[in-house]
Write an enzyme that holds these catalytic residues in place. Structure first.
Site, short mmCIF file in Angstrom:
data_model
loop_
_atom_site.label_atom_id
_atom_site.label_comp_id
_atom_site.label_asym_id
_atom_site.label_seq_id
_atom_site.Cartn_x
_atom_site.Cartn_y
_atom_site.Cartn_z
N GLU A 10 0.83 -1.21 0.00
CA GLU A 10 0.00 0.00 0.00
C GLU A 10 0.86 1.26 0.00
O GLU A 10 0.38 2.33 0.36
CB GLU A 10 -0.96 0.04 1.20
N ASP A 40 -0.98 -0.97 -9.58
CA ASP A 40 -1.35 -2.34 -9.29
C ASP A 40 -1.45 -3.10 -10.61
O ASP A 40 -2.16 -2.65 -11.53
CB ASP A 40 -2.70 -2.41 -8.57
#
Length: 552
Positions: A195, A356
């Protein structure tokens, strides 16, 4: 890889692939396993094929691919390989039925045929080209020289919130590195912070493990102290010698945003409209979740069309045209960005674009096609920038500005809120207490017998799995939050049960056998990594900081 000075600057594209550990031997066809299978079909194999085509064609490029240890473990697992093969067969059966069902519908017949052909292609690649060994294919790709591999935390723990005990961070980094070495036979230079979660002090563990660089959210670098001279267009060096590259907000917005960015284009495939929800229940039921609940199948026949509920049929040809336009725009935007930065900086800038991996192909169906076009156009249609990795940039610029980044993440509002709020804050008192207990076990069991050693190592596995950032993320998103709570409480419960059995000297070997078969991640786990170590002060102060060479 050091360039000869011809480009005016550099662009670094970083892809991070991660899924939570969803291996469930006790429950074939369990819905979370489909997350993995869908990502393999729509994202991982298409992306690897993009890189293989580019390498085969001799296209000069560099890119970073980070694979989380949990994802690599699942891709290597024999049980999940068998289940994925069965899933491919099942979806191929659905594809044949769809070709028959739509045979007289000129709107959808070509799309059904497209999905049938695509599944046949994925099956050939998986079985024949990769021999069911996707990590092996990744290793061969890295050895060809264009793709740099990076690692991440063992179970993708959100490190800023488990760092109360340094041993917890040490274990997450160490077992991520061990998994990487075991599968790829080398040490990585880069580490993807789950993250993009950073807090001061994490750099100590990373550099002590031999890691050289990571990527932070934009404000994590911009608000560093002292203020970075080059903003996010050159790395800063932390007090412990870690090079931190900041995310470029412009290139991120163009790809990430569903409203302002490319994926929201009206000609692209609509993700949220799937035949699993549209078709007659009795017809589609055999291809849904085992409990019969409707879910995605991957067969999506509609395009984005617009912001409302009305949707038009998907047109792959028009979508391909838009992918080409957007690839050209992305290249042009980076050219203009680098051109301006090169005119005001006294070194070549680097524009860092992390994404991502699952965005490309899964959420944005045309994403792999867009990426391949970006790379080809960047190689042959311009000379303002070259595609590099952070390691390449440090080879050319080994000396960078010392500065201490701030605590930050790329989550909502940029700090810890996603993983620490009313829906999930209760988990941390349990995680911190479990880390304290694990440190005590590691300190007290200095010479365990074979059964004790197995129990200690399995306790370490259960703690690592409980620490995954996926559980608090799913809880706050309130999507399958019951599953996330179940996973967290079970791993913590199993950890506490093992700790209690170790302390009492009465280990249930039959239950331990079962637990080892169920949660078999990290075959080389070693409970001794959890032995206590204190955080130590940074080696230089913020106010007076000398230049620090890369890797020092």
């Amino acid at each position: 890889m050091v360039f000869d000075g011809s480009p005016r600057g550099y662009v670094a594209i970083l892809l991070h692939a991660h899924l939570p550990y969803v291996r469930h031997p006790e429950q074939p066809g369990f819905l979370p396993e489909r997350w993995l299978f869908e990502a393999v079909i729509e994202c991982y194999i298409p992306l690897l094929q993009v890189f293989e085509r580019l390498t085969h064609d001799g296209v000069p490029y560099r890119i970073v691919l980070s694979m989380s240890p949990t994802l690599l473990a699942m891709l290597s697992d024999d049980l999940l390989k068998e289940r994925f093969a069965a899933y491919l067969d099942k979806m191929s059966d659905l594809a044949e039925r769809e070709v028959h069902r739509t045979r007289d519908d000129h709107r959808f017949a070509p799309l059904a045929q497209m999905y049938r052909d695509r599944l046949a292609w994925v099956s050939r690649v998986y079985h024949d080209s990769y021999r069911r060994d996707i990590p092996g294919a990744i290793r061969r790709l890295a050895e060809a020289g264009n793709v740099e591999l990076a690692t991440s935390a063992a179970t993708h723990a959100y490190l800023p919130l488990i760092g109360l005990y340094r041993s917890a961070v040490e274990a997450q980094v160490e077992f991520g590195l061990r998994q990487f070495r075991r599968l790829f036979g080398r040490d990585p230079a880069g580490f993807w912070l789950p993250e993009c979660g950073y807090r001061p002090g994490l750099d100590q563990t990373l550099t002590e493990k031999g890691l050289r660089w990571t990527c932070l959210e934009t404000h994590g670098v911009l608000f560093a102290a002292p203020r970075p001279r080059y903003g996010v267009f050159a790395p800063v060096v932390t007090p412990h010698g870690l090079h931190c590259f900041g995310r470029d907000p412009e290139s991120s917005r163009q790809v990430w945003s569903s409203k302002e960015g490319y994926p929201g284009d009206f000609w692209y495939r609509e993700y949220y409209r799937d035949i699993g929800y549209d078709l007659d229940y009795d017809y589609i039921k055999p291809f849904l979740a085992p409990d019969g609940s409707r879910t995605h199948t991957g067969f999506r026949y509609w395009r984005v069309t617009g912001p409302g509920d009305h949707k038009e049929p998907y047109d792959p040809g028009r979508a391909a045209e838009r992918a080409d336009v957007h690839a050209g725009h992305f290249m042009w935007a980076r050219q203009k960005q680098v051109e301006w930065l090169a005119g005001v900086l006294d070194r070549k800038p680097i524009v860092v674009a992390p994404y991502d991996a699952e965005l490309l192909g899964h959420w944005w169906f045309e994403g792999p096609q867009w990426l391949e076009l970006v790379i080809r156009k960047s190689a042959y249609d311009q000379r303002d920038f070259a595609l590099v990795t952070p390691t390449d940039y440090l080879a050319e610029y080994p000396v960078n500005q010392p500065s201490e980044p701030i605590e930050s993440s790329w989550g909502w509002k940029g700090y810890n809120e996603v993983w620490l709020q009313e829906a999930n804050d209760w988990i941390y008192r349990h995680l911190h207490r479990a880390a304290e207990i694990m440190e005590g076990l590691a300190a007290d069991f200095t010479d365990p017998d074979p059964v004790e050693r197995r129990a200690l190592d399995q306790a370490a596995r259960e703690l690592l799995l409980a620490q995954a950032s996926d559980w608090p993320f799913i809880m706050q998103a309130r999507t399958m939050d019951g599953y996330a709570k179940h996973r967290f409480t079970h791993h913590i419960g199993w950890f506490l049960a093992l700790a209690g059995q170790l302390r009492s000297g009465r280990i249930d070997e039959r239950w331990l056998d079962e637990l080892e078969r169920t949660d078999n991640i990290f075959p080389d786990v070693d409970y001794r990594v959890f032995r206590y170590r204190a955080w130590t002060p940074a080696p230089w102060a913020r106010a007076r900081a000398p230049a620090v060479a890369a890797g020092s």
